[in-house]
Each structure stands twice: as structure tokens, then as C-alpha cells.
Design a protein around this motif. Structure first.
Motif, mmCIF file in Angstrom:
data_model
loop_
_atom_site.group_PDB
_atom_site.id
_atom_site.type_symbol
_atom_site.label_atom_id
_atom_site.label_comp_id
_atom_site.label_asym_id
_atom_site.label_seq_id
_atom_site.Cartn_x
_atom_site.Cartn_y
_atom_site.Cartn_z
ATOM 1 N N TRP A 145 -11.809 5.808 -2.201
ATOM 2 C CA TRP A 145 -11.450 6.395 -3.496
ATOM 3 C C TRP A 145 -10.182 7.242 -3.359
ATOM 4 N N LYS A 146 -10.118 8.015 -2.298
ATOM 5 C CA LYS A 146 -8.957 8.856 -2.039
ATOM 6 C C LYS A 146 -7.686 8.015 -1.918
ATOM 7 N N GLN A 147 -7.762 6.901 -1.226
ATOM 8 C CA GLN A 147 -6.594 6.040 -1.041
ATOM 9 C C GLN A 147 -6.108 5.477 -2.378
ATOM 10 N N LEU A 148 -7.040 5.122 -3.254
ATOM 11 C CA LEU A 148 -6.677 4.569 -4.560
ATOM 12 C C LEU A 148 -6.027 5.627 -5.454
ATOM 13 N N ILE A 149 -6.443 6.869 -5.295
ATOM 14 C CA ILE A 149 -5.849 7.957 -6.082
ATOM 15 C C ILE A 149 -4.465 8.317 -5.555
ATOM 16 N N GLU A 150 -4.340 8.376 -4.248
ATOM 17 C CA GLU A 150 -3.068 8.776 -3.651
ATOM 18 C C GLU A 150 -2.015 7.667 -3.717
ATOM 19 N N LYS A 151 -2.486 6.415 -3.829
ATOM 20 C CA LYS A 151 -1.560 5.273 -3.925
ATOM 21 C C LYS A 151 -1.971 4.390 -5.105
ATOM 22 N N PRO A 152 -1.570 4.783 -6.316
ATOM 23 C CA PRO A 152 -1.989 4.033 -7.516
ATOM 24 C C PRO A 152 -1.552 2.572 -7.502
ATOM 25 N N GLU A 153 -0.540 2.232 -6.715
ATOM 26 C CA GLU A 153 -0.116 0.831 -6.656
ATOM 27 C C GLU A 153 -1.235 -0.047 -6.076
ATOM 28 N N LEU A 154 -2.050 0.534 -5.181
ATOM 29 C CA LEU A 154 -3.198 -0.214 -4.665
ATOM 30 C C LEU A 154 -4.257 -0.401 -5.749
ATOM 31 N N LEU A 155 -4.381 0.586 -6.601
ATOM 32 C CA LEU A 155 -5.309 0.483 -7.724
ATOM 33 C C LEU A 155 -4.881 -0.649 -8.648
ATOM 34 N N MET A 156 -3.583 -0.723 -8.942
ATOM 35 C CA MET A 156 -3.078 -1.795 -9.800
ATOM 36 C C MET A 156 -3.332 -3.166 -9.156
ATOM 37 N N LEU A 157 -3.208 -3.216 -7.844
ATOM 38 C CA LEU A 157 -3.371 -4.476 -7.127
ATOM 39 C C LEU A 157 -4.811 -4.981 -7.193
ATOM 40 N N LEU A 158 -5.791 -4.026 -7.184
ATOM 41 C CA LEU A 158 -7.202 -4.406 -7.133
ATOM 42 C C LEU A 158 -7.867 -4.496 -8.505
ATOM 43 N N MET A 159 -7.194 -3.997 -9.520
ATOM 44 C CA MET A 159 -7.794 -4.028 -10.862
ATOM 45 C C MET A 159 -7.889 -5.452 -11.385
ATOM 46 N N ARG A 160 -8.977 -5.701 -12.121
ATOM 47 C CA ARG A 160 -9.182 -7.030 -12.707
ATOM 48 C C ARG A 160 -8.714 -7.047 -14.159
#
Length: 346
Positions: free
Chosen positions: A331-346
Motif C-alpha cells: 500500500w505504501k509503495q502505491l501511495i508513494e509512486k502513483p504511477e504504479l497505481l495507474m499501472l495496476l488499476m483496472r
């Protein structure tokens, strides 16, 4: 003994009469305490409760009126309620010590505020039941700090590019969405424990509850199926639930079916809290306020960082420390690097 400039004669006679003879008629009419042997504190106490010291029997030397005499008189006249501590003042050594100026005054003399009994109803009564049940569950807590510099920039970008006037972007929707993505990798965080059958139910829907303080008490509505919602859709649904909660108009479906809870204590104040489970959920997360703190680079130079402290409360019957730690790292990694969040979002 000198009282108001007059020397008390050694022979026995009415002390009060002797002292009054030294007061002018105007002074006698102006003060109810003129001519009574007492200290300023005792006279002030008598004046405060409209007690004429001439009516009080002094138990001190030469008829001096002591504080305990005022207390006894006040009890006898019904000015204060009777109590065992003062009912036997005549025989209590702790109160009657000649001219000793005992400083203790009962709380009844210092306050006229009455108690008020308030019955708990609605959300407050529900909280009593749920928290009493949760207190029986073995908890453990895991605390972590998260760098929110990227999250701050993301929120500002959303707000600057906002095309819907009725929408206000905050940090919370991004935190909710990133939490859902992390749950997809660690589904045990989003589960329920059936104690009777000794089974764990991994919930397919991410119904993330948001603890809200309202005039009617604490309530936890939840956003359904976060795994299928965009950040904008989460923002709108969160706003809807907040408005209904403040108006005490939440529907039953809004407050049931939650699978994990976020408590945004930082919106009110505080770095972090130690949350108690919202049963039958097995995890709850308290997030503190985002604040600027100094961090140090490898070369020793300090630089500012926006930091948020999170505290995850977990049901130790279902979750262990290693699982919670790995989930929090994701969770921390997704918050600190939102680009990873964009990559994993469906």
C-alpha cells in the motif's frame, strides 16, 4: 489578639459585644461579619454563601468562627447537602483544632453545577455494543510512515484540472483506491472470521468503510465495490455518504456490508490513532494528518517531506504481523509512486 485595631481585654466578657463597640453604625449595617472573630478567608466564605457570621457558633478560641463552623452551619441550614464527612464535625478531630485554619472546603461549597443523565441512542448505542464486542478480540497494531509528496502533487493536479464545480478533490479517494489495489494482492486483509465454524471468508467485494464523526455519533458507511470504481467515482460516492451522514439520513445499505475500515483521524487532528476493529472485519486502518517533516539524505543534508503516519489494527486470530507488514509495504509503495497505481488499476 488584635482584631480590627482593638486589644481584646483579658477578662471574660462578651467578645462580640466588645468588638462591635469599636465599629461605627454604618460599618455594622454594611457588613454582616463586623465584630466576629474570624480570618479573611472565613469571612469571604460566609459572604459567598450569604451567611451571617453573627449567626454562626464559633468553636475556636474566644468564639472564633472557623471554616468548619461555616460548613456545619451551611449543612444545618440546607445551603449544602449533608454528608458523612461533615455531619459529625463536632467530634471529628480533623476539623476541630482550635484556631487552626483548615483549608479543605467540600466540593459542594465550590460548585452548584448539577449532573445530567443522557441516554445513549442510535449510533452511540450501537457503538457501545460493537466496541464492547471488539474489545474481546485479540488485537495487534502495525505503525508505518508514508511519504505523501507524490500524493500531494496528485491531489493538486486533480483540483487544477477539475471540470466539475461540485466536486472537491481530497487525499482520501486516492488512499481508498490504492488500498483496494493492495487488498487484491493480500485478500486476507479483506476477510471475515466465523468463530463458530472456525472459517475465514475472503470477501470478493472491496466495501471500504469510512469512519465519520457526526452530531449523532460515530458512523461507518462504506463505499461498495471500490475495486471497480475510478478515483473520480470514489470521490463522488464519498461526498454523498458524508452529506447523508451529517444529515443523519444514511440508508441501511450504506452502513452494512463493509469489509475493511479507514479512520481518517488526521482530518480532526493527531499524528495517528490506535483503532479498534469494526467487527466482523479483521482489519482497520487509522491515518493521521499529513505534515511536513525534515528528512536527511545520505550526504547529511535535510530536506522537507510530507509524511503521513498509518496505524493498522488487526485481528490476531486471523492475521499475523508478517502478512500485515507486507500488505502495508504494498500500500505504501502505491501511495508513494502513483504511477504504479495507474499501472495496476483496472
Amino acid at each position: 489578639m488584635v482584631v480590627e485595631g482593638a486589644q481584646v481585654p483579658p477578662q471574660k466578657h462578651d467578645v462580640t459585644e466588645n468588638i462591635i463597640s469599636h465599629c461605627s453604625e454604618g460599618e455594622v449595617n454594611k457588613s454582616k461579619t463586623c465584630g466576629v472573630l474570624s480570618t479573611p478567608a472565613v469571612r469571604h466564605l460566609g459572604k459567598q454563601y450569604d451567611i451571617n457570621l453573627n449567626d454562626v457558633h464559633g468553636s475556636g478560641k474566644d468564639g472564633r468562627v472557623l471554616k468548619e463552623d461555616i460548613i456545619k452551619h451551611a449543612i444545618q441550614k440546607g445551603i449544602i447537602k449533608d454528608s458523612s464527612g461533615f455531619e459529625n464535625a463536632d467530634s471529628g478531630d480533623q476539623f476541630l483544632r482550635g484556631e487552626e485554619d483548615y483549608s479543605y472546603v467540600p466540593a459542594e461549597l465550590g460548585s452548584h453545577h448539577g449532573d445530567k443523565t443522557i441516554p445513549l441512542r442510535g449510533f452511540q448505542r450501537t457503538m457501545v455494543k460493537t466496541m464492547s464486542m471488539a474489545a474481546k478480540v485479540p488485537h495487534f497494531h502495525y505503525v508505518e510512515e508514508i511519504n505523501c509528496d507524490a500524493l500531494v502533487e496528485l491531489k493538486e493536479s486533480f483540483q487544477n484540472n477539475n471540470t466539475e464545480p461540485g466536486v472537491k478533490h481530497t487525499f482520501l479517494p486516492s488512499l481508498i483506491k490504492s488500498l483496494s489495489v493492495a487488498i487484491s494482492k493480500y485478500p486476507w486483509i479483506n476477510s471475515r472470521f466465523n468463530e463458530d465454524s472456525m472459517e475465514v471468508i475472503l470477501k470478493g467485494s472491496h466495501n471500504i468503510g469510512i469512519a465519520m464523526a457526526t452530531p449523532s455519533g460515530l458512523v461507518v458507511p462504506n463505499i461498495k465495490n471500490v475495486q471497480s470504481l475510478s478515483i473520480l467515482e470514489i470521490t463522488k460516492e464519498l461526498s454523498r455518504l458524508q452529506q447523508l451522514a451529517l444529515a443523519n439520513k444514511l440508508n441501511p445499505e450504506d452502513i452494512t456490508g463493509g469489509t475493511i475500515t479507514l479512520s481518517n483521524i488526521g482530518a480532526i487532528g493527531g499524528k495517528f490513532g490506535a483503532p479498534i476493529l469494526n467487527l466482523p472485519e479483521v482489519a482497520i486502518i487509522a491515518i493521521g494528518r499529513i505534515q511536513k517533516v525534515a528528512h536527511f539524505a545520505d550526504d547529511g543534508n535535510a530536506y522537507p517531506v510530507s509524511v503521513m503516519t498509518v496505524n493498522i489494527g488487526a485481528d490476531h486470530r486471523v492475521l499475523d504481523g508478517a502478512t500485515v507488514a507486507r500488505f502495508c509495504n504494498e500500500w505504501k509503495q502505491l501511495i508513494e509512486k502513483p504511477e504504479l497505481l495507474m499501472l495496476l488499476m483496472r
